[in-house]
Structures are given as C-alpha cells and as structure tokens.
Write an enzyme that holds these catalytic residues in place. Structure first.
Site, PDB file in Angstrom:
ATOM      1  N   PHE A  12     -32.982  55.651  37.491  1.00 13.33           N
ATOM      2  CA  PHE A  12     -33.873  54.815  38.307  1.00 13.33           C
ATOM      3  C   PHE A  12     -35.357  55.110  38.003  1.00 13.33           C
ATOM      4  O   PHE A  12     -36.102  54.229  37.546  1.00 13.33           O
ATOM      5  CB  PHE A  12     -33.512  55.040  39.788  1.00 13.33           C
ATOM      6  CG  PHE A  12     -34.610  54.767  40.761  1.00 13.33           C
ATOM      7  CD1 PHE A  12     -35.283  53.549  40.760  1.00 13.33           C
ATOM      8  CD2 PHE A  12     -34.969  55.734  41.706  1.00 13.33           C
ATOM      9  CE1 PHE A  12     -36.321  53.299  41.670  1.00 13.33           C
ATOM     10  CE2 PHE A  12     -35.992  55.489  42.607  1.00 13.33           C
ATOM     11  CZ  PHE A  12     -36.672  54.275  42.583  1.00 13.33           C
ATOM     12  N   ASP A  32     -30.755  60.720  27.464  1.00 11.60           N
ATOM     13  CA  ASP A  32     -29.930  60.592  28.667  1.00 11.60           C
ATOM     14  C   ASP A  32     -28.463  60.682  28.268  1.00 11.60           C
ATOM     15  O   ASP A  32     -28.076  60.213  27.199  1.00 11.60           O
ATOM     16  CB  ASP A  32     -30.222  59.215  29.333  1.00 11.60           C
ATOM     17  CG  ASP A  32     -29.890  59.203  30.806  1.00 11.60           C
ATOM     18  OD1 ASP A  32     -28.714  59.404  31.141  1.00 11.60           O
ATOM     19  OD2 ASP A  32     -30.805  58.985  31.623  1.00 11.60           O
ATOM     20  N   ASN A  33     -27.636  61.269  29.143  1.00 12.45           N
ATOM     21  CA  ASN A  33     -26.184  61.276  28.863  1.00 12.45           C
ATOM     22  C   ASN A  33     -25.468  60.163  29.619  1.00 12.45           C
ATOM     23  O   ASN A  33     -24.249  60.080  29.594  1.00 12.45           O
ATOM     24  CB  ASN A  33     -25.565  62.643  29.198  1.00 12.45           C
ATOM     25  CG  ASN A  33     -25.552  62.916  30.699  1.00 12.45           C
ATOM     26  OD1 ASN A  33     -26.145  62.177  31.479  1.00 12.45           O
ATOM     27  ND2 ASN A  33     -24.878  63.979  31.105  1.00 12.45           N
ATOM     28  N   ASP A  57     -26.806  65.230  26.124  1.00 16.92           N
ATOM     29  CA  ASP A  57     -26.699  65.989  27.367  1.00 16.92           C
ATOM     30  C   ASP A  57     -27.637  67.198  27.263  1.00 16.92           C
ATOM     31  O   ASP A  57     -27.488  68.019  26.349  1.00 16.92           O
ATOM     32  CB  ASP A  57     -25.234  66.440  27.511  1.00 16.92           C
ATOM     33  CG  ASP A  57     -24.971  67.086  28.843  1.00 16.92           C
ATOM     34  OD1 ASP A  57     -25.806  67.888  29.303  1.00 16.92           O
ATOM     35  OD2 ASP A  57     -23.911  66.771  29.419  1.00 16.92           O
ATOM     36  N   ASN A  98     -33.388  74.601  28.292  1.00 14.66           N
ATOM     37  CA  ASN A  98     -33.448  74.025  26.938  1.00 14.66           C
ATOM     38  C   ASN A  98     -34.750  73.259  26.712  1.00 14.66           C
ATOM     39  O   ASN A  98     -35.346  73.313  25.637  1.00 14.66           O
ATOM     40  CB  ASN A  98     -32.251  73.084  26.715  1.00 14.66           C
ATOM     41  CG  ASN A  98     -30.973  73.866  26.484  1.00 14.66           C
ATOM     42  OD1 ASN A  98     -30.998  74.983  25.945  1.00 14.66           O
ATOM     43  ND2 ASN A  98     -29.841  73.312  26.896  1.00 14.66           N
ATOM     44  N   LYS A 104     -42.091  75.337  24.534  1.00 12.21           N
ATOM     45  CA  LYS A 104     -42.703  76.563  23.985  1.00 12.21           C
ATOM     46  C   LYS A 104     -42.845  76.435  22.460  1.00 12.21           C
ATOM     47  O   LYS A 104     -43.896  76.733  21.893  1.00 12.21           O
ATOM     48  CB  LYS A 104     -41.811  77.749  24.343  1.00 12.21           C
ATOM     49  CG  LYS A 104     -42.303  79.086  23.822  1.00 12.21           C
ATOM     50  CD  LYS A 104     -41.506  80.219  24.463  1.00 12.21           C
ATOM     51  CE  LYS A 104     -41.871  81.563  23.891  1.00 12.21           C
ATOM     52  NZ  LYS A 104     -40.996  81.978  22.799  1.00 12.21           N
ATOM     53  N   ARG A 105     -41.780  75.928  21.816  1.00 11.31           N
ATOM     54  CA  ARG A 105     -41.787  75.828  20.341  1.00 11.31           C
ATOM     55  C   ARG A 105     -42.890  74.896  19.869  1.00 11.31           C
ATOM     56  O   ARG A 105     -43.577  75.178  18.899  1.00 11.31           O
ATOM     57  CB  ARG A 105     -40.413  75.326  19.871  1.00 11.31           C
ATOM     58  CG  ARG A 105     -40.206  75.398  18.371  1.00 11.31           C
ATOM     59  CD  ARG A 105     -38.759  75.090  17.978  1.00 11.31           C
ATOM     60  NE  ARG A 105     -37.796  75.835  18.775  1.00 11.31           N
ATOM     61  CZ  ARG A 105     -36.685  75.316  19.303  1.00 11.31           C
ATOM     62  NH1 ARG A 105     -36.396  74.056  19.129  1.00 11.31           N
ATOM     63  NH2 ARG A 105     -35.875  76.052  20.023  1.00 11.31           N
ATOM     64  N   TYR A 144     -27.633  71.036  44.088  1.00 11.23           N
ATOM     65  CA  TYR A 144     -28.857  70.280  43.795  1.00 11.23           C
ATOM     66  C   TYR A 144     -30.088  71.087  44.232  1.00 11.23           C
ATOM     67  O   TYR A 144     -31.006  71.320  43.443  1.00 11.23           O
ATOM     68  CB  TYR A 144     -28.792  68.945  44.534  1.00 11.23           C
ATOM     69  CG  TYR A 144     -29.938  68.009  44.252  1.00 11.23           C
ATOM     70  CD1 TYR A 144     -30.092  67.397  43.011  1.00 11.23           C
ATOM     71  CD2 TYR A 144     -30.874  67.710  45.253  1.00 11.23           C
ATOM     72  CE1 TYR A 144     -31.143  66.524  42.769  1.00 11.23           C
ATOM     73  CE2 TYR A 144     -31.923  66.827  45.012  1.00 11.23           C
ATOM     74  CZ  TYR A 144     -32.051  66.235  43.771  1.00 11.23           C
ATOM     75  OH  TYR A 144     -33.095  65.366  43.521  1.00 11.23           O
TER      76      TYR A 144
HETATM   77  P1  NAD Z   1     -30.938  58.961  38.640  1.00  9.88           P
HETATM   78  O1  NAD Z   1     -29.609  59.547  38.925  1.00  9.88           O
HETATM   79  O2  NAD Z   1     -31.081  57.480  38.700  1.00  9.88           O
HETATM   80  O3  NAD Z   1     -31.470  59.452  37.229  1.00  9.88           O
HETATM   81  C1  NAD Z   1     -31.129  60.677  36.649  1.00  9.88           C
HETATM   82  C2  NAD Z   1     -30.873  60.454  35.158  1.00  9.88           C
HETATM   83  O4  NAD Z   1     -30.543  61.703  34.554  1.00  9.88           O
HETATM   84  C3  NAD Z   1     -29.689  59.514  34.907  1.00  9.88           C
HETATM   85  O5  NAD Z   1     -30.051  58.547  33.961  1.00  9.88           O
HETATM   86  C4  NAD Z   1     -28.605  60.436  34.377  1.00  9.88           C
HETATM   87  O6  NAD Z   1     -27.687  59.790  33.532  1.00  9.88           O
HETATM   88  C5  NAD Z   1     -29.430  61.508  33.670  1.00  9.88           C
HETATM   89  N1  NAD Z   1     -28.725  62.787  33.523  1.00  9.88           N
HETATM   90  C6  NAD Z   1     -28.038  63.465  34.468  1.00  9.88           C
HETATM   91  N2  NAD Z   1     -27.532  64.613  33.944  1.00  9.88           N
HETATM   92  C7  NAD Z   1     -27.939  64.654  32.651  1.00  9.88           C
HETATM   93  C8  NAD Z   1     -27.745  65.574  31.589  1.00  9.88           C
HETATM   94  N3  NAD Z   1     -27.021  66.702  31.754  1.00  9.88           N
HETATM   95  N4  NAD Z   1     -28.284  65.307  30.381  1.00  9.88           N
HETATM   96  C9  NAD Z   1     -29.004  64.159  30.182  1.00  9.88           C
HETATM   97  N5  NAD Z   1     -29.213  63.245  31.148  1.00  9.88           N
HETATM   98  C10 NAD Z   1     -28.695  63.488  32.370  1.00  9.88           C
HETATM   99  O7  NAD Z   1     -31.962  59.653  39.650  1.00  9.88           O
HETATM  100  P2  NAD Z   1     -33.513  59.365  39.907  1.00  9.88           P
HETATM  101  O8  NAD Z   1     -33.675  58.978  41.313  1.00  9.88           O
HETATM  102  O9  NAD Z   1     -34.062  58.500  38.833  1.00  9.88           O
HETATM  103  O10 NAD Z   1     -34.098  60.835  39.770  1.00  9.88           O
HETATM  104  C11 NAD Z   1     -34.745  61.288  38.591  1.00  9.88           C
HETATM  105  C12 NAD Z   1     -35.258  62.715  38.831  1.00  9.88           C
HETATM  106  O11 NAD Z   1     -36.147  62.740  39.954  1.00  9.88           O
HETATM  107  C13 NAD Z   1     -34.147  63.723  39.142  1.00  9.88           C
HETATM  108  O12 NAD Z   1     -34.453  64.933  38.494  1.00  9.88           O
HETATM  109  C14 NAD Z   1     -34.241  63.897  40.641  1.00  9.88           C
HETATM  110  O13 NAD Z   1     -33.807  65.167  41.045  1.00  9.88           O
HETATM  111  C15 NAD Z   1     -35.732  63.701  40.894  1.00  9.88           C
HETATM  112  N6  NAD Z   1     -35.972  63.254  42.268  1.00  9.88           N
HETATM  113  C16 NAD Z   1     -35.718  61.961  42.648  1.00  9.88           C
HETATM  114  C17 NAD Z   1     -35.932  61.580  43.972  1.00  9.88           C
HETATM  115  C18 NAD Z   1     -35.715  60.167  44.437  1.00  9.88           C
HETATM  116  O14 NAD Z   1     -35.909  59.904  45.626  1.00  9.88           O
HETATM  117  N7  NAD Z   1     -35.348  59.219  43.620  1.00  9.88           N
HETATM  118  C19 NAD Z   1     -36.375  62.525  44.915  1.00  9.88           C
HETATM  119  C20 NAD Z   1     -36.573  63.822  44.492  1.00  9.88           C
HETATM  120  C21 NAD Z   1     -36.393  64.181  43.163  1.00  9.88           C
END
Ligand code: NAD
Ligand code: UDP
Length: 320
Positions: A12, A32-33, A57, A98, A104-105, A144
């Site tokens: 999102f 993205d995965n 991933d 990661n 850093k690199r 989380y």
């Molecule tokens: P989302 O679930 O729509 O997006 C997360 C994305 O990360 C997805 O596209 C998912 O496929 C990808 N992903 C998950 N695990 C992965 C992995 N191991 N390797 C590669 N890609 C991976 O959520 P969002 O609302 O877009 O949130 C994005 C970030 O913002 C997150 O880190 C979330 O914790 C943070 N966040 C969002 C909110 C909110 O209200 N939307 C609030 C606080 C923090």
C-alpha cells in the site's frame, strides 16, 4: 539522479512512494516478495524507464548499489502479520539487518518505517517519541511490535557503531488507495462492508481510539525526513485527530449513504485502547508540513478508489 531502493514497494505505502520518487526524477528499484503486496499495484509503473521491479525476500541478502533505501518490507495489517508471525519477526529483524549491511557497503541512507505499535498499549497519551512503550513481548502482536523494536535497535547500533546514516519514522494508522480489499485493517474493512451493504464489524465495544492519516500526508513527511541532514529520529508521523472506532463506522456509513448495521465482535488480544501521535517533533523538523487531509476528505478519496475497483470488476465479470 539518485538510485533508490524501496523494499515492500508493491504494498500500500510502497506503491505511492515509488510513484512519488519516480515523479521526482529518481531511478527507483522496487523489491518485494509479494507476501501482502500486489503486482497489480505497480504494474502501471513497469513501462517507466527508471523503474525496476525485483521479486526478492529481504530475509535473504541482496547486493545492489544504491544511494537511498526506504525499508518498508513487512506486512502491516494484524491478520497478515499474525498469519506467519515467525516470518513477520524475521522480516523486520533479519530483513532490516540485510538492508543495513547494504547501506554500510554503499554508504547509502536507510530509512526504516517503524510504527506506533512500538508504544504497545500506551500509558502515555498522546505518544511522544521519548516514551518507551508498554508492549507485551509474548502476545499475538509481539511478532510485529517487537520485530519493529528490534529493527529500530539494529538501526541505532549500525548508526553508533559504524556511522551508517539511518532515519527512523514511526508511522501512525495510515490509509488510502492501493490498500488490499482483504487487507483486514479497519478503514478498508468498514468501507467495503458499507459499499456492499454488509454488517460493519466493530471489534469490542468500539470505544478504542485511533488517529488516521491520509497517505499523501505520510509520503510528503517521509520523503521530507529522508532529505534532512543530521537527523536520525525516531520521529512520529501521523494525524493527531483522534476518533473512536464506533465514530469511524458512523462517519463511513454516512458518507457512503449505506444501510449497513453495526455488529459487535470480540476484541482481539492486546488491541491498544488509545492511540494519538504527538507530532511536535516532525513539525519542528519539517516546518512546511502538516497532516492537511482531514478524515472525511481522505475517506472520500479512498471510497472512490474502492468503488471504481468494484465497478471495474463488475464490468469485467459481465463482459466474461
Ligand atoms: P503492506 O502490507 O501493504 O506492504 C508491505 C509490503 O512488504 C508488501 O508489499 C509485502 O509483500 C512486502 N513484504 C513483506 N515481507 C517481505 C519480505 N520478507 N521481503 C520482501 N517484501 C516483503 O503494508 P503497508 O501499510 O504498505 O506498510 C508498509 C510499511 O509501513 C511496513 O513496514 C509497516 O510496518 C509500516 N507501517 C505502516 C502503517 C500503516 O498504517 N499503513 C503504520 C505503521 C507502520
Ligand atoms: N477493528 C474493528 N473492526 C475491523 C477491523 C479493525 O473494530 O473490522 C478495530 C481493531 O480492533 C482496532 C482498530 O479497529 O481497535 C484499528 O485496527 P487496525 O487493524 O486497522 O489497526 P491497528 O489495530 O494495528 O491500529
């Protein structure tokens, strides 16, 4: 022209961020995965010459030279992050590790999207960055909450130990177009239920509060933080206007003119009772910024998005 890596770029927030960064004239690599993100979100960006998608991933290392990393990868909706809690925790901690190694690199700047969940069920209200939180370390949300706390810890240690330029933002409940229909978070659930005339599912008695930020306000603040020199954070980013969940349901019913009824279901474990950001730090650092989209305006744009998706789907089914 900067080369910018956006992990979680098909989710999102990531979709909006990739679009914004491309419009600014950067080269954008979306990694993205597709665990909770959708390929269809970013499909329209694939024809852009400066956009590249890498299905990967982040719990596995990856080597690529970049100038900036926005580390978003991690499912954010409770049903998604609780579906595979071990993966959620390792994505936050090992995934961030990661990305920090990469920063850093190549001397890249890394921005971590942390969360208001680091405050847990807060005893300080509104929440300031200096508050250390009230988190259950062994509950169903801890994969989380503690995952993000671990990621913040790693960022700060990479910063102090190796001088890596990191920035930590703590995002409060954000909503808008490109959320999944089955995302499970409150705004998408209520809008879809209202549009379909289904019962609106309030968990608990609906007296718990949240403060909702529209996506455009988040994108301008987070890209603003990335541009700040000598600022690490953590910093809250959110809209400080607080609503009960019942009030939210009533507003959505009114705007959609829906006949949906409210129904009450059990409150999930460790659900925070109150949440509202203190945003004085971000407003001091970005004096031009203010969360300017009020709930009603942001909801209307989000409702429009879900309605047009619904109409498109219905047309496709009819044509089929
Ligand atoms: P989302 O679930 O729509 O997006 C997360 C994305 O990360 C997805 O596209 C998912 O496929 C990808 N992903 C998950 N695990 C992965 C992995 N191991 N390797 C590669 N890609 C991976 O959520 P969002 O609302 O877009 O949130 C994005 C970030 O913002 C997150 O880190 C979330 O914790 C943070 N966040 C969002 C909110 C909110 O209200 N939307 C609030 C606080 C923090
Ligand atoms: N919630 C609700 N009905 C739903 C989805 C969520 O009442 O269909 C409640 C949930 O229990 C919480 C609030 O709405 O109190 C916000 O939930 P969300 O999952 O959007 O975000 P978070 O709890 O992570 O802030």
């Amino acid at each position: 022209m900067k080369t910018i890596l956006v992990t979680g770029g098909a989710g999102f927030i990531g979709t909006h961020l990739c679009e914004f960064l491309l419009n600014e004239g950067n080269r954008v690599i979306c990694m993205d995965n597709l665990y909770s993100g959708s390929f269809s979100n970013i499909e329209y960006l694939l024809s852009h010459p400066d956009f590249r998608f890498i299905k990967h991933d982040i719990t596995e290392p990856y080597d690529i030279e970049v100038d900036e990393i926005y580390n978003l990868a991690c499912p954010a909706s409770p049903p998604f992050y609780q579906q595979d809690p071990v993966k959620t925790f390792t994505t936050s901690v090992i995934g961030t590790y990661n990305m920090l190694k990469l920063a850093k690199r190549y001397r890249a700047v890394l921005l971590l999207t942390s969360t208001s969940e680091v405050y847990g069920d807060p005893l300080m209200h509104p929440q300031k960055e200096l508050y250390w939180g009230n988190v259950n370390p062994v509950g169903i949300r801890s994969c989380y909450d503690e995952g993000k706390r671990g990621a913040e810890c790693l960022c700060m240690d990479y910063h102090r130990q190796y001088g890596v330029n990191v920035k930590i933002i703590r995002i409060f409940n954000t909503y808008g177009p490109y959320m999944r229909e089955d995302d499970g978070r409150v705004i998408s659930n209520f809008i879809l239920q209202a549009l379909r005339g289904e019962d609106i599912t309030i968990y608990g008695d609906g007296s718990q509060t949240r403060s909702f930020q529209y996506i455009d306000d988040l994108i301008s603040a987070m890209t603003g933080v990335m541009k700040l020199t000598d600022f690490t954070g953590p910093v809250n980013i959110g809209n400080p206007v607080e609503f009960t969940i019942k009030e939210l349901a009533e507003i959505i019913i009114r705007i959609t003119n829906s006949k949906s009824k409210l129904i009450y279901q059990p409150l999930p474990g460790d659900d925070p009772k109150k949440r509202k950001p203190d945003i004085s730090l971000i407003m001091e650092k970005l004096p031009e910024w203010y969360p300017s989209t009020c709930l009603e305006k942001g909801l209307k744009k989000t409702i429009e998005y879900f309605s047009s998706k619904k109409t498109k789907l219905e047309t496709e089914i009819l044509q089929f």
